[in-house]
Design an enzyme around this catalytic site. Structure first.
Site, PDB file in Angstrom:
ATOM      1  N   MET A 101      23.932  26.106  41.381  1.00 35.61           N
ATOM      2  CA  MET A 101      25.106  26.450  42.174  1.00 35.61           C
ATOM      3  C   MET A 101      25.903  27.523  41.432  1.00 35.61           C
ATOM      4  O   MET A 101      26.390  27.294  40.329  1.00 35.61           O
ATOM      5  CB  MET A 101      25.968  25.206  42.385  1.00 35.61           C
ATOM      6  CG  MET A 101      25.216  24.045  43.012  1.00 35.61           C
ATOM      7  SD  MET A 101      26.115  22.471  42.861  1.00 35.61           S
ATOM      8  CE  MET A 101      27.574  22.844  43.845  1.00 35.61           C
ATOM      9  N   PHE A 186      33.305  24.773  39.454  1.00 32.74           N
ATOM     10  CA  PHE A 186      32.694  26.025  38.981  1.00 32.74           C
ATOM     11  C   PHE A 186      31.179  25.894  38.830  1.00 32.74           C
ATOM     12  O   PHE A 186      30.590  24.885  39.193  1.00 32.74           O
ATOM     13  CB  PHE A 186      33.385  26.513  37.713  1.00 32.74           C
ATOM     14  CG  PHE A 186      34.869  26.684  37.895  1.00 32.74           C
ATOM     15  CD1 PHE A 186      35.384  27.696  38.678  1.00 32.74           C
ATOM     16  CD2 PHE A 186      35.753  25.787  37.325  1.00 32.74           C
ATOM     17  CE1 PHE A 186      36.752  27.826  38.876  1.00 32.74           C
ATOM     18  CE2 PHE A 186      37.120  25.915  37.509  1.00 32.74           C
ATOM     19  CZ  PHE A 186      37.625  26.942  38.299  1.00 32.74           C
ATOM     20  N   GLY A 187      30.512  26.969  38.333  1.00 33.22           N
ATOM     21  CA  GLY A 187      29.051  27.043  38.332  1.00 33.22           C
ATOM     22  C   GLY A 187      28.379  25.829  37.713  1.00 33.22           C
ATOM     23  O   GLY A 187      28.821  25.339  36.678  1.00 33.22           O
ATOM     24  N   SER A 188      27.296  25.351  38.313  1.00 31.82           N
ATOM     25  CA  SER A 188      26.716  24.088  37.871  1.00 31.82           C
ATOM     26  C   SER A 188      25.340  23.887  38.515  1.00 31.82           C
ATOM     27  O   SER A 188      24.785  24.796  39.103  1.00 31.82           O
ATOM     28  CB  SER A 188      27.658  22.945  38.245  1.00 31.82           C
ATOM     29  OG  SER A 188      28.170  23.149  39.552  1.00 31.82           O
ATOM     30  N   ARG A 189      24.817  22.650  38.420  1.00 27.97           N
ATOM     31  CA  ARG A 189      23.486  22.360  38.930  1.00 27.97           C
ATOM     32  C   ARG A 189      23.420  20.944  39.474  1.00 27.97           C
ATOM     33  O   ARG A 189      24.113  20.047  38.973  1.00 27.97           O
ATOM     34  CB  ARG A 189      22.471  22.521  37.795  1.00 27.97           C
ATOM     35  CG  ARG A 189      21.027  22.604  38.248  1.00 27.97           C
ATOM     36  CD  ARG A 189      20.129  22.824  37.041  1.00 27.97           C
ATOM     37  NE  ARG A 189      19.413  21.605  36.680  1.00 27.97           N
ATOM     38  CZ  ARG A 189      18.752  21.448  35.544  1.00 27.97           C
ATOM     39  NH1 ARG A 189      18.751  22.408  34.641  1.00 27.97           N
ATOM     40  NH2 ARG A 189      18.114  20.332  35.292  1.00 27.97           N
TER      41      ARG A 189
END
EC number: 4.1.1.65
Length: 218
Positions: A101, A186-189
């Site tokens: 993401m 925020f950005g992640s998985r």
């Protein structure tokens, strides 16, 4: 038949539906931008501050948006917006589908199947970029769902910027497919493990939409 997911949080700001759990980041930013704009006609300093703070507030609104979705029909649907980073067979016969993401994606995650939440476990860890292989040791929340396919494991993984995972529901909660279950800031998985015998319908590099993209194949 597809159904609309109606149990959405009621929070909204400037007409944008906001993800639950965003307030500690969003409200101070929007308040600062609004104050700077209000004072900008009388103060050059306030006018100078108004431009970056308004841009930041707009970015925060976009990041924490939580749009309604028409939930797709299928056994397993994507829990996250993003791009399929990897598809890996696991030693126990399961297949792990990892979805990366970016900061531009919606970061509210959804239940991949209907069932009961049997476990929500927070595991401390590092904060390397979510696209890095070592991110498997990052801060994460491990979910287990009791479903018609048996136990389904889903893992929310924090990234280099994402330092907080916000589960929306506790162990024991019954969920419908596509229900909102948590937020990663925020950005992640997000990883989902398909049971042995369930074929994967997506490919590496494919874009997924939470609650819409089907992950498995008949």
């Amino acid at each position: 038949m597809p159904h609309s997911q109606t149990s959405a949080p009621r929070d909204s700001l400037l007409g944008v539906r906001i993800a639950r759990g965003a307030s500690p980041w969003l409200l101070p930013t929007v308040a600062t931008a609004a104050l700077s704009l209000a004072r900008s006609r009388r103060s050059r300093r306030a006018a100078a501050i108004a431009v970056p703070t308004t841009a930041l507030a707009a970015g925060m609104l976009w990041f924490f948006r939580d749009p309604e979705r028409e939930i797709a029909h299928g056994r397993v649907i994507s829990p996250a917006d993003g791009v399929v980073q990897s598809i890996m067979p696991w030693k126990d016969g399961r297949t792990r589908v990892a979805i990366f993401m970016s900061p531009l994606n919606v970061h509210v995650n959804r239940a991949p199947l209907s069932g009961t939440v049997t476990s929500v476990e927070h595991i401390p860890g590092g904060f390397v970029p979510a696209f890095n292989k070592e991110s498997e040791n990052n801060e994460r929340v491990v979910w287990h769902f009791d479903t018609e396919l048996g136990d389904i494991e889903m893992v929310q993984i924090a990234g280099a910027v994402a330092r907080r995972i916000v589960p929306y529901i506790p162990q024991g909660t019954k969920v419908e497919q596509g229900d909102r279950i948590g937020l990663i800031r925020f950005g992640s998985r997000v990883d989902i493990y398909l049971p042995e015998g369930v074929d994967v319908a997506v490919e590496v590099g494919q874009t997924t939409t939470a609650g819409v993209t089907r992950i498995d194949r008949d």
